[in-house]
Design a protein around this motif. Structure first.
Motif, PDB file in Angstrom:
ATOM      1  N   LEU A  69      41.340  42.462  38.052  1.00 27.11           N
ATOM      2  CA  LEU A  69      40.159  41.823  37.474  1.00 27.11           C
ATOM      3  C   LEU A  69      39.128  42.897  37.149  1.00 27.11           C
ATOM      4  O   LEU A  69      38.870  43.776  37.970  1.00 27.11           O
ATOM      5  N   ALA A  70      38.545  42.811  35.972  1.00 24.38           N
ATOM      6  CA  ALA A  70      37.546  43.800  35.563  1.00 24.38           C
ATOM      7  C   ALA A  70      36.201  43.112  35.377  1.00 24.38           C
ATOM      8  O   ALA A  70      36.104  42.071  34.718  1.00 24.38           O
ATOM      9  N   ALA A  71      35.168  43.683  35.973  1.00 27.91           N
ATOM     10  CA  ALA A  71      33.826  43.103  35.893  1.00 27.91           C
ATOM     11  C   ALA A  71      32.799  44.217  35.972  1.00 27.91           C
ATOM     12  O   ALA A  71      33.086  45.311  36.470  1.00 27.91           O
ATOM     13  N   ARG A  72      31.611  43.945  35.499  1.00 25.45           N
ATOM     14  CA  ARG A  72      30.548  44.946  35.601  1.00 25.45           C
ATOM     15  C   ARG A  72      30.117  45.134  37.056  1.00 25.45           C
ATOM     16  O   ARG A  72      29.780  46.244  37.458  1.00 25.45           O
ATOM     17  N   ALA A  73      30.104  44.054  37.822  1.00 25.86           N
ATOM     18  CA  ALA A  73      29.793  44.131  39.252  1.00 25.86           C
ATOM     19  C   ALA A  73      30.750  43.198  39.984  1.00 25.86           C
ATOM     20  O   ALA A  73      31.222  42.222  39.407  1.00 25.86           O
ATOM     21  N   LEU A  75      35.102  39.572  33.561  1.00 27.97           N
ATOM     22  CA  LEU A  75      35.068  38.468  34.505  1.00 27.97           C
ATOM     23  C   LEU A  75      33.711  37.769  34.507  1.00 27.97           C
ATOM     24  O   LEU A  75      33.627  36.556  34.736  1.00 27.97           O
ATOM     25  N   GLU A  76      32.652  38.507  34.262  1.00 29.35           N
ATOM     26  CA  GLU A  76      31.314  37.916  34.305  1.00 29.35           C
ATOM     27  C   GLU A  76      31.087  36.879  33.217  1.00 29.35           C
ATOM     28  O   GLU A  76      30.144  36.088  33.285  1.00 29.35           O
ATOM     29  N   TRP A  77      31.948  36.852  32.196  1.00 34.06           N
ATOM     30  CA  TRP A  77      31.795  35.890  31.104  1.00 34.06           C
ATOM     31  C   TRP A  77      32.820  34.764  31.163  1.00 34.06           C
ATOM     32  O   TRP A  77      32.947  34.000  30.217  1.00 34.06           O
TER      33      TRP A  77
END
Length: 905
Positions: free
Chosen positions: A165-169, A138-140
C-alpha cells in the motif's frame, strides 16, 4: 548510482520489496505500507514490484479523488478481475460481495463482512497462484475501501498474498503494520538522476540549484528542469524562474503556456480522472474542443498518451488553479456526457459540482444516488450524496430532512463528527414532530456508540415521548431502547433518565392495542422498575415465552433479543438464557451484525461459564477478541474478565478489573462497574480472600435501583460476609434474594437463596435443598459451590466421611470445568478431611500458540474450517495451516481426537 530495475538511489527499498515478493512466492503473506511525500517515487516502487513478481498474479488499484464518494470503488478496482472465483466463498460472504458490486440484490452488507469476503477471495485466488496486490494513493480511496483494506491487511497470515500500500502518510488504521518510508534521495543520487534525465550538459550552478530546490524529490528533479532553455542549462549566470515555487507551481506554469482548448481539455480530465477516454472526448466536443488539443498537453509532459495525468500533482495543479466558473462548466460538460442510465451516480456528482446555486432537481438525483449507495452497503458514500443534496436544497424543510438522513448514514459509517454537524443543520430546519423524534433517535444512537450511556438514555426518552402522538409503535420501541440504555448507564445515569424515571415514563405512554413480544417485554420491564420486581415478573415471563416460541427471527430483532437475554438473568431463567442467547448469537453471526456480536458472544460466554464449560467460554472470548482486533474497536474486556474470575486467576484478574472499571467509568456505563466489582468478589471468594471479596461485593451492590443487576453479586456478598464474621452486612441483599425466590420459584433462584440462607443460619437442610434445586439446573459451578460450602460445613463439625463425599464432588466438578482456584480450595478442604485429590495428568498442549489453541478448540467443537475462519476473521486457508501444526504438536491425526487431548483451560 542506480538501483535495481533502473531506479536511482532505491537499492534498499527495492531489496525490501524483492524480499516481500520472494516470501509470497514461498507461501507466506506479506504486508508493507510505503509512505512518503508526493513525487518521492512510491508509484515507481510499485511498478518495480509488478515487474519482479515472476509467476505471481498481480492486481492493482489506486485511489482517485473523484471516486472518494463512490462506495467500494477501490475494492472494485482490486477485486473486479478476480470475481470469477466468487463461487468459492461461503454463501454469506459471496452474497455480501455480490450486493456490494451490484451483481445481485440483497440487504446492505456489514462492511466487515465485506472485508472478510475480500480476504477469502484473495485467499482463494492465491490457492491457485501466489497473488500480489498493489494499491496506490491510499489517501484518496473511498472510506469503505480503506476500511476493508485495513481489515484485510491486519488479517493476512499464510495465504500467499502480498499487499503493498502506498500513501503519503501511514493511516492510523495501519499504524501497527510493517511500513517503509520512501525518503528524499541523497545529493549524489539526486545529481545522477538529474544527469540521466537531461539530454545535454548542464552548468554546475544550475544543477546544484535544481538539486537544492528539489530536496531529493525524484519527481521534482525530473519536472523542474522542463522549460529551461539550453543556454540556462549550459552556463547562464541567472537562475531560471522555473526553479522557484515548487512542483505544483511548475506544473501550473506549463499549463498557463498552453492554448485555451488544451487547458479546457486538461480541466475536464482533472474534474473526472476516470481514464474514460470516450467520456472525456464527448465532454470536450460539447465544450468545443477537438482531439488536436491532446497533443500540446502530452508535449508539455503533463499527460501520457491517453487521458491520464503523468502525476496526481499535475491534476491538482490544473483543477485548483482554474477559476470556479470554469470548474463548474467542466463538470457541466461531464455531466451532460455521462450516461444517466449506466452511470447515474457519477452524473449526479458532476451535476452537483456544476451547480452554482441551490437546485432541487440535482438534490433529488443525489438522493437517488444515496439510496443506491445504501443498497450496496456504502453508508459513507450515501452520507456524502445526502450532505451535498442538503446543501443544494432550496426549501429549508427538505434541507433539514436530507441533513438528518445524511447524519443517520454518517453514524452507520462511523463519521461521528460529521454526524454532529449534520444534526445541527437538521435541528435548525422546520422539521415535523416525527422528524424531530428521528433526529433525537439519531442523536441518542450517536451518544450511545461514542459514549455508551452518558447521554443516550435522556435522548431516547425525549424521542420516545415526542413519537407518542405520531407513531405509537415506534414510540414504544424507542421506550424499550431507552430502558436498555438506562440499564447500561446504571449508577452513572442522570436522575431525569435513570431506569426508574424511564420506566415511569414508559408506563404512562399509550398501551399497545395488540401486544407483541416486544410490547410485553417493555411493559414487564417498566412495571418491575416502577412498582417492584414482583409486579413485573408475570408479564416478563409471558414475553420470554412468546419469544422462545417464535419460529423465525430477523436482523431487526437483534435489539429485542439483547434485552430478552438480559431479562432471562433477571428472572433466574437458565433454560431461557440458554435458548435465547443461542438464538441471539446465531442471528448476529448470520447477519454479520458486528455491533451486536460482542454482546451476543458475551451473553453466551457467561452462560457457558456458569454451566462449567470454561473451555467453550474461552473459545467465545477468543472470538470476541478477534472481532475487536479486526474492527479496531474498543470495548471493556468482559469476556476475559469473566474467565479470570471463574478460573481464580490472581495474576490477570485484578488488572482486568482495573481496566474494565476505568473504561466503563469513562463511558458512563454504570452496569459495567457493577459487573467488574462482582467479578472481583467472585475471584477473591474462589481464592479464599474473603475481606477483599466482601469489599468488592459491597461496592457491586451499592446501586439498589436495579435489583436485577445484583443477582450475581448478592451471593458473593453473603458468602464473604459470613466468612469474615459480618453476616449483618448481607442482611438487605439477602432479603432481596428471598423476595426473588418467592416470586420466581425457579430451581436456580431457589438453589441460590437456599445456599445463601444455609450460610447465614448453619442449616443442614438448606444446604441439601440448595444442592437439590441447583442439581436440576445447568448451573454446574453454582452446584459445585453448594457442594463445597456444605462439605466445609460438615468438616467443621467433624463429619469427615460425609464431608469427603461433598468435597470430592466439588473438587471433581471444578477440576473438569477449569475453575482452578475453586478446585484448589476444594482440594485443601478434601485433604483436611482425610481425602486424596488424585490430580489428573494435565492434558497435553505441546506449546500451542494462542491462535492454535483457539482454532483447536473450535475444531474440537465440530466447527468446519470456513466456520472457524468466519468467527476468527481469518481465511479458511489459515485455519487449515494452523490445524496441521496443531495435529503435529499434539501427535494426533484427526479432528475427532482434539477433545481428548486439549487442556480444559
Amino acid at each position: 548510482m542506480h538501483g535495481s530495475a533502473g531506479l536511482t538511489g532505491r537499492r534498499t527499498e527495492c531489496a525490501v520489496l524483492d524480499d516481500l515478493v520472494k516470501a509470497v512466492r514461498g507461501g507466506a503473506s506479506q504486508v508493507l505500507v510505503l509512505h512518503g511525500e508526493a513525487g518521492v517515487g512510491k508509484t515507481a516502487l510499485l511498478d518495480h514490484v509488478a515487474a519482479r513478481v515472476g509467476p505471481c498474479r498481480v492486481v492493482r488499484a489506486a485511489g482517485v479523488e473523484s471516486e472518494m464518494e463512490l462506495p467500494y470503488a477501490g475494492v472494485h478496482q482490486l477485486c473486479g478481475p478476480l470475481l470469477d472465483l466468487l463461487d468459492r466463498l461461503p454463501t454469506p460472504q459471496r452474497e455480501a460481495l455480490g450486493t456490494t458490486f451490484g451483481i445481485s440484490a440483497g440487504p446492505p452488507p456489514e462492511r466487515f463482512l465485506v472485508g472478510l469476503a475480500v480476504l477469502s477471495l484473495l485467499s482463494a485466488v492465491a490457492a491457485d497462484r501466489p497473488l500480489v496486490c498493489l494499491v496506490d494513493d491510499l489517501e484518496w480511496l473511498d472510506r469503505e475501501s480503506a476500511q476493508v483494506l485495513a481489515f484485510v491487511a491486519r488479517r493476512l497470515e499464510v495465504e500467499s498474498v502480498g499487499l503493498v500500500l502506498a500513501a503519503r502518510a501511514v493511516p492510523p488504521s495501519l499504524a501497527h503494520l510493517p511500513s517503509a518510508e520512501v525518503g528524499a534521495l541523497p545529493d549524489p543520487d539526486a545529481r545522477a538522476l538529474l544527469d540521466a534525465a537531461l539530454a545535454g550538459p548542464i552548468d554546475i550552478r544550475v544543477r546544484d540549484q535544481i538539486v537544492a530546490e528539489a530536496h531529493g524529490n525524484p519527481l521534482a528533479l525530473l519536472e523542474l528542469p522542463r522549460g529551461i532553455g539550453p543556454a540556462d542549462l549550459a552556463g547562464g549566470f541567472g537562475l531560471p524562474a522555473a526553479l522557484t515555487g515548487g512542483i505544483e507551481s511548475q506544473f501550473q506554469r506549463r499549463v498557463d503556456q498552453l492554448p485555451e482548448p488544451t487547458r479546457r481539455l486538461l480541466l475536464l480530465m482533472a474534474a473526472d480522472p476516470s481514464g474514460d477516454a470516450a467520456l472525456v472526448a464527448r465532454a470536450a466536443q460539447r465544450w468545443g474542443v477537438d482531439r488536436s488539443a491532446f497533443g500540446p498537453a502530452a508535449d508539455a509532459g503533463l499527460t501520457d498518451e491517453g487521458v491520464r495525468f503523468r502525476h496526481p500533482l499535475a491534476r491538482s495543479a490544473v483543477y485548483l488553479a482554474a477559476p470556479a466558473d470554469e470548474r463548474r462548466a467542466a463538470h457541466e460538460m461531464l455531466a451532460a456526457a455521462t450516461d444517466a442510465r449506466t452511470d447515474p451516480d457519477r452524473r449526479a456528482w458532476h451535476r452537483a459540482a456544476a451547480a452554482a446555486t441551490e437546485d432541487e432537481d440535482v438534490a433529488v438525483e443525489l438522493e437517488r444516488s444515496a439510496g443506491r449507495a445504501q443498497a450496496r452497503g456504502g453508508p459513507a458514500a450515501a452520507a456524502a450524496f445526502l450532505r451535498r443534496a442538503a446543501a443544494l436544497s432550496p426549501a429549508p424543510a427538505k434541507r433539514g430532512v436530507r441533513a438528518l438522513a445524511a447524519a443517520q448514514a454518517e453514524v452507520r459509517a462511523g463519521g461521528f463528527e460529521a454526524a454532529r454537524d449534520l444534526l445541527a443543520t437538521a435541528a435548525a430546519a422546520p422539521l415535523t414532530d416525527q422528524q424531530r423524534a428521528q433526529a433525537d433517535l439519531t442523536s441518542a444512537e450517536l451518544a450511545f456508540v461514542t459514549d455508551r450511556g452518558h447521554d443516550a438514555a435522556p435522548l431516547l426518552l425525549q424521542a420516545a415521548q415526542r413519537l407518542e402522538q405520531v407513531d405509537a409503535a415506534l414510540s414504544r420501541a424507542t421506550y424499550l431502547e431507552a430502558l436498555s440504555a438506562s440499564i447500561f448507564a446504571g449508577r452513572f445515569a442522570v436522575p431525569s433518565a435513570d431506569v426508574r424515571a424511564v420506566a415511569r415514563a414508559a408506563r404512562a405512554a399509550p398501551p399497545a392495542p395488540a401486544p407483541c413480544a416486544a410490547d410485553l417485554l417493555l411493559d414487564g420491564t417498566a412495571l418491575s422498575y416502577d412498582e417492584g420486581y414482583v409486579a413485573g415478573l408475570p408479564v416478563l415471563r409471558a414475553a420470554l415465552a412468546r419469544l422462545r416460541s417464535a419460529s423465525t427471527a430477523s436482523g431487526d430483532d437483534l435489539n429485542l433479543l439483547w434485552m430478552a437475554v438480559t431479562t432471562t438473568l433477571r428472572v433466574w431463567d437458565d433454560d431461557g438464557w440458554d435458548a435465547l442467547s443461542d438464538r441471539y448469537l446465531r442471528l448476529a453471526r448470520e447477519t454479520g451484525a458486528l455491533g451486536h456480536l460482542p454482546l451476543a458472544l458475551t451473553a453466551r460466554a457467561y452462560l457457558q461459564l456458569f454451566s462449567g464449560n470454561l473451555a467453550t467460554a474461552a473459545s467465545l472470548t477468543d472470538e470476541m477478541t478477534a472481532i475487536t482486533e479486526a474492527t479496531g474497536s474498543s470495548q471493556a474486556p468482559y469476556g476475559a474478565l469473566g474467565l479470570a474470575a471463574f478460573r481464580g486467576d490472581a495474576s490477570a484478574g485484578p488488572a482486568l478489573v482495573s481496566a474494565t472499571k476505568a473504561d466503563v467509568a469513562r463511558r458512563g456505563e454504570g452496569v459495567g462497574l457493577t459487573f467488574a466489582e462482582w467479578a472481583y468478589a467472585l475471584l477473591h471468594n474462589s481464592l479464599g480472600n474473603y475481606p477483599e471479596a466482601l469489599a468488592a461485593a459491597e461496592r457491586a451492590t451499592a446501586y439498589p435501583q436495579d435489583p436485577g443487576s445484583l443477582i450475581w453479586a448478592a451471593p458473593e456478598l453473603v458468602e464473604s460476609a459470613v466468612r469474615t464474621g459480618r453476616p449483618s452486612a448481607a442482611h438487605d441483599v439477602f432479603a432481596l434474594l428471598t423476595d426473588m425466590r418467592v416470586a420466581c420459584g425457579t430451581d436456580w433462584a431457589l438453589g441460590i437463596q437456599s445456599r445463601s440462607e444455609a450460610l447465614l443460619t448453619d442449616s443442614e437442610p438448606l444446604y441439601r435443598s440448595a444442592i437439590e434445586h441447583l442439581g436440576r439446573t445447568r448451573m454446574r459451578v453454582d452446584l459445585a459451590r453448594a457442594h463445597l460450602l456444605y462439605g466445609e460445613w460438615l468438616r467443621r463439625r467433624r463429619r469427615r466421611t460425609d464431608a469427603r463425599a461433598e468435597l470430592r464432588t466439588a473438587y471433581d466438578t471444578f477440576t473438569e470445568s477449569g475453575a482452578t482456584a475453586f478446585a484448589a480450595r476444594a482440594g485443601r478442604e478434601l485433604s483436611a478431611a482425610g481425602g486424596n485429590t488424585h490430580p489428573r495428568a494435565p492434558a497435553r498442549d505441546h506449546n500451542l500458540t494462542t491462535q492454535e489453541s483457539q482454532i483447536a478448540r473450535m475444531a474440537g467443537e465440530g466447527l468446519s474450517n470456513p466456520e472457524i475462519a468466519t468467527r476468527l476473521f481469518i481465511s479458511a486457508r489459515t485455519v487449515q495451516y494452523h490445524l496441521r501444526k496443531v495435529f503435529t504438536k499434539l501427535g494426533i491425526t484427526s479432528r475427532t481426537q482434539l477433545p481428548r487431548v486439549l487442556p480444559t483451560r
